[in-house]
Design a protein around this motif. Sequence first.
Motif, PDB file in Angstrom:
ATOM      1  N   ASN A  75       0.681  -1.128  -0.005  1.00  0.00           N
ATOM      2  CA  ASN A  75       0.146  -0.142  -0.036  1.00  0.00           C
ATOM      3  C   ASN A  75       0.770   1.365   0.074  1.00  0.00           C
ATOM      4  O   ASN A  75       0.272   2.348  -0.263  1.00  0.00           O
ATOM      5  CB  ASN A  75      -0.628   0.066   1.114  1.00  0.00           C
ATOM      6  CG  ASN A  75      -2.124  -1.119   1.114  1.00  0.00           C
ATOM      7  OD1 ASN A  75      -2.448  -1.329   0.039  1.00  0.00           O
ATOM      8  ND2 ASN A  75      -2.304  -1.588   2.224  1.00  0.00           N
ATOM      9  N   ARG A  91      -5.023   2.641  -0.517  1.00  0.00           N
ATOM     10  CA  ARG A  91      -6.027   2.229   0.438  1.00  0.00           C
ATOM     11  C   ARG A  91      -6.476   3.134   1.619  1.00  0.00           C
ATOM     12  O   ARG A  91      -5.214   3.899   1.834  1.00  0.00           O
ATOM     13  CB  ARG A  91      -5.802   0.649   0.882  1.00  0.00           C
ATOM     14  CG  ARG A  91      -6.016  -0.265  -0.093  1.00  0.00           C
ATOM     15  CD  ARG A  91      -5.922  -1.807   0.322  1.00  0.00           C
ATOM     16  NE  ARG A  91      -5.928  -2.666  -0.600  1.00  0.00           N
ATOM     17  CZ  ARG A  91      -7.009  -3.560  -0.162  1.00  0.00           C
ATOM     18  NH1 ARG A  91      -7.853  -3.745   0.555  1.00  0.00           N
ATOM     19  NH2 ARG A  91      -7.325  -4.464  -1.385  1.00  0.00           N
ATOM     20  N   GLU A  93      -6.339   3.087   4.973  1.00  0.00           N
ATOM     21  CA  GLU A  93      -5.388   2.914   6.166  1.00  0.00           C
ATOM     22  C   GLU A  93      -4.264   3.699   5.773  1.00  0.00           C
ATOM     23  O   GLU A  93      -3.860   4.631   6.746  1.00  0.00           O
ATOM     24  CB  GLU A  93      -5.101   1.543   6.523  1.00  0.00           C
ATOM     25  CG  GLU A  93      -6.292   0.778   7.004  1.00  0.00           C
ATOM     26  CD  GLU A  93      -7.333   0.305   5.829  1.00  0.00           C
ATOM     27  OE1 GLU A  93      -6.710   0.245   4.643  1.00  0.00           O
ATOM     28  OE2 GLU A  93      -8.201  -0.214   6.048  1.00  0.00           O
ATOM     29  N   SER A 403      -7.685   3.697  -5.279  1.00  0.00           N
ATOM     30  CA  SER A 403      -7.537   2.643  -4.494  1.00  0.00           C
ATOM     31  C   SER A 403      -8.563   2.532  -3.298  1.00  0.00           C
ATOM     32  O   SER A 403      -8.507   1.613  -2.895  1.00  0.00           O
ATOM     33  CB  SER A 403      -5.899   2.527  -3.961  1.00  0.00           C
ATOM     34  OG  SER A 403      -5.739   3.353  -3.141  1.00  0.00           O
ATOM     35  N   ASN A 407     -12.121   0.111  -3.663  1.00  0.00           N
ATOM     36  CA  ASN A 407     -11.660  -1.022  -2.817  1.00  0.00           C
ATOM     37  C   ASN A 407     -12.657  -1.898  -2.519  1.00  0.00           C
ATOM     38  O   ASN A 407     -13.761  -1.636  -2.045  1.00  0.00           O
ATOM     39  CB  ASN A 407     -11.023  -0.453  -1.619  1.00  0.00           C
ATOM     40  CG  ASN A 407     -10.369  -1.672  -0.833  1.00  0.00           C
ATOM     41  OD1 ASN A 407     -10.428  -2.713  -0.740  1.00  0.00           O
ATOM     42  ND2 ASN A 407      -9.639  -1.249   0.336  1.00  0.00           N
ATOM     43  N   GLU A 408     -12.323  -3.230  -2.775  1.00  0.00           N
ATOM     44  CA  GLU A 408     -13.328  -4.331  -2.762  1.00  0.00           C
ATOM     45  C   GLU A 408     -13.693  -4.523  -1.344  1.00  0.00           C
ATOM     46  O   GLU A 408     -14.934  -5.122  -0.907  1.00  0.00           O
ATOM     47  CB  GLU A 408     -13.105  -5.842  -3.343  1.00  0.00           C
ATOM     48  CG  GLU A 408     -13.033  -5.388  -4.882  1.00  0.00           C
ATOM     49  CD  GLU A 408     -12.716  -6.854  -5.255  1.00  0.00           C
ATOM     50  OE1 GLU A 408     -12.293  -7.838  -4.805  1.00  0.00           O
ATOM     51  OE2 GLU A 408     -12.701  -6.973  -6.673  1.00  0.00           O
ATOM     52  N   ASP A 409     -12.908  -4.145  -0.219  1.00  0.00           N
ATOM     53  CA  ASP A 409     -13.073  -4.069   1.077  1.00  0.00           C
ATOM     54  C   ASP A 409     -14.024  -3.140   1.741  1.00  0.00           C
ATOM     55  O   ASP A 409     -14.576  -3.143   2.913  1.00  0.00           O
ATOM     56  CB  ASP A 409     -11.746  -4.305   1.765  1.00  0.00           C
ATOM     57  CG  ASP A 409     -10.900  -5.453   1.722  1.00  0.00           C
ATOM     58  OD1 ASP A 409     -11.494  -6.623   1.199  1.00  0.00           O
ATOM     59  OD2 ASP A 409      -9.756  -5.280   1.706  1.00  0.00           O
ATOM     60  N   GLU A 410     -14.151  -1.838   0.816  1.00  0.00           N
ATOM     61  CA  GLU A 410     -14.890  -0.946   1.405  1.00  0.00           C
ATOM     62  C   GLU A 410     -16.237  -1.001   0.750  1.00  0.00           C
ATOM     63  O   GLU A 410     -17.061  -0.314   1.485  1.00  0.00           O
ATOM     64  CB  GLU A 410     -14.127   0.427   0.986  1.00  0.00           C
ATOM     65  CG  GLU A 410     -12.693   0.538   1.844  1.00  0.00           C
ATOM     66  CD  GLU A 410     -12.973   0.691   3.191  1.00  0.00           C
ATOM     67  OE1 GLU A 410     -13.983   0.861   3.781  1.00  0.00           O
ATOM     68  OE2 GLU A 410     -11.489   0.493   4.005  1.00  0.00           O
ATOM     69  N   TRP A 411     -16.408  -1.518  -0.462  1.00  0.00           N
ATOM     70  CA  TRP A 411     -17.812  -1.346  -1.227  1.00  0.00           C
ATOM     71  C   TRP A 411     -18.240  -2.596  -1.935  1.00  0.00           C
ATOM     72  O   TRP A 411     -17.420  -3.422  -2.000  1.00  0.00           O
ATOM     73  CB  TRP A 411     -17.565  -0.395  -2.431  1.00  0.00           C
ATOM     74  CG  TRP A 411     -16.771   1.102  -2.026  1.00  0.00           C
ATOM     75  CD1 TRP A 411     -15.322   1.161  -2.118  1.00  0.00           C
ATOM     76  CD2 TRP A 411     -17.314   2.253  -1.544  1.00  0.00           C
ATOM     77  NE1 TRP A 411     -15.090   2.435  -1.664  1.00  0.00           N
ATOM     78  CE2 TRP A 411     -16.337   3.054  -1.217  1.00  0.00           C
ATOM     79  CE3 TRP A 411     -18.619   2.563  -1.112  1.00  0.00           C
ATOM     80  CZ2 TRP A 411     -16.546   4.363  -0.532  1.00  0.00           C
ATOM     81  CZ3 TRP A 411     -18.837   3.641  -0.580  1.00  0.00           C
ATOM     82  CH2 TRP A 411     -18.006   4.854  -0.255  1.00  0.00           C
ATOM     83  N   GLU A 412     -19.668  -2.777  -1.646  1.00  0.00           N
ATOM     84  CA  GLU A 412     -20.050  -4.115  -1.835  1.00  0.00           C
ATOM     85  C   GLU A 412     -19.940  -4.547  -3.388  1.00  0.00           C
ATOM     86  O   GLU A 412     -19.440  -5.591  -3.804  1.00  0.00           O
ATOM     87  CB  GLU A 412     -21.368  -4.045  -1.656  1.00  0.00           C
ATOM     88  CG  GLU A 412     -22.462  -5.276  -1.822  1.00  0.00           C
ATOM     89  CD  GLU A 412     -23.774  -5.404  -1.628  1.00  0.00           C
ATOM     90  OE1 GLU A 412     -24.542  -6.148  -1.644  1.00  0.00           O
ATOM     91  OE2 GLU A 412     -24.296  -4.321  -1.192  1.00  0.00           O
ATOM     92  N   HIS A 421     -24.506   1.842  -2.012  1.00  0.00           N
ATOM     93  CA  HIS A 421     -23.469   1.926  -1.101  1.00  0.00           C
ATOM     94  C   HIS A 421     -23.889   2.912  -0.276  1.00  0.00           C
ATOM     95  O   HIS A 421     -22.792   3.029   1.029  1.00  0.00           O
ATOM     96  CB  HIS A 421     -22.318   2.331  -1.970  1.00  0.00           C
ATOM     97  CG  HIS A 421     -21.870   1.209  -2.844  1.00  0.00           C
ATOM     98  ND1 HIS A 421     -21.330   1.444  -4.363  1.00  0.00           N
ATOM     99  CD2 HIS A 421     -21.526  -0.100  -2.761  1.00  0.00           C
ATOM    100  CE1 HIS A 421     -20.939   0.398  -4.760  1.00  0.00           C
ATOM    101  NE2 HIS A 421     -21.266  -0.818  -3.834  1.00  0.00           N
TER     102      HIS A 421
END
Length: 500
Positions: A75, A91, A93, A403, A407-412, A421
């Motif tokens: 990252n 990302r 973070e 990013s 991001n697939e971890d943040e959005w369905e 969303h």
Amino acid sequence: MDSVFSLIGSCIGWDFKSLLLFTVVFIIAADFVKFRRPAGFPPGPWALPIVGSMFSLDHTRIHMVFTKLAGKYGNVFSVRMGNKWLVVLNRFEALKEALITKGDSVAHRPDLPMVQDISAGRGVLFNNGPKWREQRRFALSTLRYFGFGKKSLEPVILDEFRHCAEEFRSFKGKPFNPHFAINNAVSNVISFLVFGRRFEYSDGKFQELLGMSNDAFQIQASFWALLYNSFPVLMRHLPGPHQTGRQIWRKVHDFVHEEVNEHKQTWDPSEQRDFIDCYLKEIQKAKADSTLDEENLIICVWDLFLAGSETTTTTMRWAFLYMTKYPEIQEKVQAEIDRVIGQSRLPSMEDRVNLPYTDAVIHEIQRIGNILPLSVPRSTNRDVQLGGYTIPQGVTIIPNLTSVLFNEDEWETPFTFNPGHFLNKEGKFVKPEAFIPFSVGTRQCLGENLARMELFLLFTSFMQNFTFSMPAGVKPSVDYLFGVSLGPKAYEICVTTRQE
């Protein structure tokens, strides 16, 4: 005798070749020593001497390239462009650590020769230190005085919608490109604040200015600009689009300078009509060590004009396009507006809380439109630890918003247009923490509050009064054109009045 001269010539030739070879080897060795990654520096792709990775990366989609490289190097990674190292943050973070937690250490703008040749370190966007703080503080306080981000600015925005709606109706449902009409409308809102007046859509000089600005934005993010910023001494003397960009900004400077001179001729210190009047008054009161002067005024005015128009214009262009691509979503927005507001009046910011689906659609347009994919570059003003790596002072930082927004971890469904969303199970509007199209931290977008107000009032007003569709036989394309902002490629739409 001929053989003697031939031998001498041969020796001279080989000496020149040896010298050339030695020079090349020396340059490569010196470059390696000077530009090798320091200890503790983030990893990244291999770079060629002199040019780095300039010719090995696709600059028409560099935001996607950086996102892909993050999967390989992490990252926080580095990439060399010409004679400069960039550190790319990926990302949420990593961006949060750099821009918020350690924001004081990443609060500068990098020294970009193409920008510096235009602004000479003045203004509010690419300024640093005490000079930047003085300009930003004055700009924000003055704009708030004139209603920046407040309800008192609503009538200005809605009045501009009426002018733009009239322009749209003039095409009587026939295909047209909405770019310059909406650009004129959005630009007139910030023009009201800084120039104290609006410009007619038929104003050829202002239309030319908007067109030139659009061209300059494309050049500013082009490969030519990258070459210019890496090798300014050479590029200042070579022909190319970068020279066109410099000429455009000189014309823009002259336009603002002319506006300032007109203000000075009609200026009354007891009556503050706009930002320029307030700045002129402040120049009179300024102390000897103040940076408030006429040249800073010119650059500040244009900085504010760009910050208050380009991103909102681009977002609205995406909005029209996505509504044609998803007519069922457009119908659902219109149904909600009809139910809550009706047709008897235009929207107000107070309606926002009662229009959760409309609000969600606006935010999803911003997310998937990805207007500023790499934000605006930062620079470290001291050594700082980011992601476990040591970043020295003076290194350019690229916050890769792409990013985060995809991001697939943040959005369905990050790559699908999905207003869900921004809605919870009860259908109420929610804004995820990872929604950062305006960036975050100390250098967060100066015009965010104005942009949010404009987007809601303009989008809701357009959906209330018009239906958008593509010309017969044409399918909407969401292909983008990479520039300082990420805009859709030119397109035509048909606009029909809903009352009819």
